[in-house]
Design a protein around this motif. Structure first.
Motif, short mmCIF file in Angstrom:
data_model
loop_
_atom_site.label_atom_id
_atom_site.label_comp_id
_atom_site.label_asym_id
_atom_site.label_seq_id
_atom_site.Cartn_x
_atom_site.Cartn_y
_atom_site.Cartn_z
N CYS A 81 135.72 4.55 132.89
CA CYS A 81 134.84 3.89 133.86
C CYS A 81 133.49 3.64 133.19
CB CYS A 81 134.70 4.74 135.13
SG CYS A 81 133.75 6.24 134.90
N ALA A 82 132.69 2.79 133.77
CA ALA A 82 131.41 2.40 133.18
C ALA A 82 130.50 3.61 132.97
CB ALA A 82 130.73 1.36 134.05
N ASP A 83 130.49 4.55 133.94
CA ASP A 83 129.64 5.74 133.81
C ASP A 83 130.06 6.60 132.62
OD1 ASP A 83 128.15 4.98 135.98
OD2 ASP A 83 129.20 6.29 137.40
N ASP A 84 131.38 6.79 132.45
CA ASP A 84 131.87 7.61 131.34
C ASP A 84 131.59 6.94 130.00
OD1 ASP A 84 132.74 9.55 133.05
OD2 ASP A 84 134.85 8.96 133.00
N GLU A 85 131.76 5.62 129.96
CA GLU A 85 131.48 4.89 128.72
C GLU A 85 130.00 4.98 128.37
OE1 GLU A 85 132.00 0.39 127.10
OE2 GLU A 85 133.62 1.19 128.35
N LYS A 86 129.14 4.85 129.36
CA LYS A 86 127.69 4.95 129.14
C LYS A 86 127.32 6.37 128.69
CE LYS A 86 123.49 3.40 129.31
NZ LYS A 86 123.01 2.58 128.23
N LYS B 168 132.45 1.43 121.62
CA LYS B 168 133.01 0.55 122.65
C LYS B 168 134.42 0.13 122.30
CE LYS B 168 128.73 -1.11 124.60
NZ LYS B 168 127.92 -2.22 125.02
N CYS C 63 136.64 3.12 122.97
CA CYS C 63 136.74 3.48 124.38
C CYS C 63 137.57 2.46 125.18
CB CYS C 63 135.35 3.59 125.01
SG CYS C 63 134.46 5.07 124.54
N GLU D 119 128.28 6.80 125.09
CA GLU D 119 127.32 6.09 124.24
C GLU D 119 126.03 6.88 124.10
OE1 GLU D 119 124.64 2.09 124.59
OE2 GLU D 119 126.72 1.95 125.26
N LYS E 250 140.27 2.91 128.76
CA LYS E 250 139.95 2.39 130.10
C LYS E 250 139.02 3.35 130.87
CE LYS E 250 144.07 -0.45 130.70
NZ LYS E 250 144.48 -0.74 129.44
#
Length: 99
Positions: free
Chosen positions: A71-76, A62, A65, A79, A69
């Protein structure tokens, strides 16, 4: 990244795109380092190591990442992929240690 300086170099230094063998070699090296380190950690610590590793991995991911910046989907997705890699490396380390 393409570079005009690269045109004046000899051999493999000239190629801007690594070969499949170079990529596979680097991945093999990363896997060997990860499995070796995990084997050492698992041998020297208690059973609480794996949950701590997972938490630390997610926290570090996190932090890395955030500047990108994503997006939430890419960060998830990043992970989930990192945790899958950790699980695969842990499984391989345990299997090799059992031999």
């Amino acid at each position: 990244m393409l570079s005009t300086e690269r045109d004046f170099k000899r051999g493999g230094e000239r190629s801007p795109i690594p070969s499949q063998g170079e990529v596979e070699g680097k991945l093999l090296m990363f896997e060997a380092v990860a499995v070796t380190c995990l084997q050492e950690l698992l041998a020297k610590t208690g059973t609480r190591l794996v949950p701590r590793l997972r938490r630390r991995l997610v926290r570090n991911l996190k932090k890395r990442c955030a500047p990108l910046k994503l997006c939430a989907d890419d960060e998830k997705a990043a992970e989930e992929f990192a945790l899958q890699l950790l699980n695969a490396a842990l499984e391989k380390a345990e299997n090799e240690e059992a031999r």
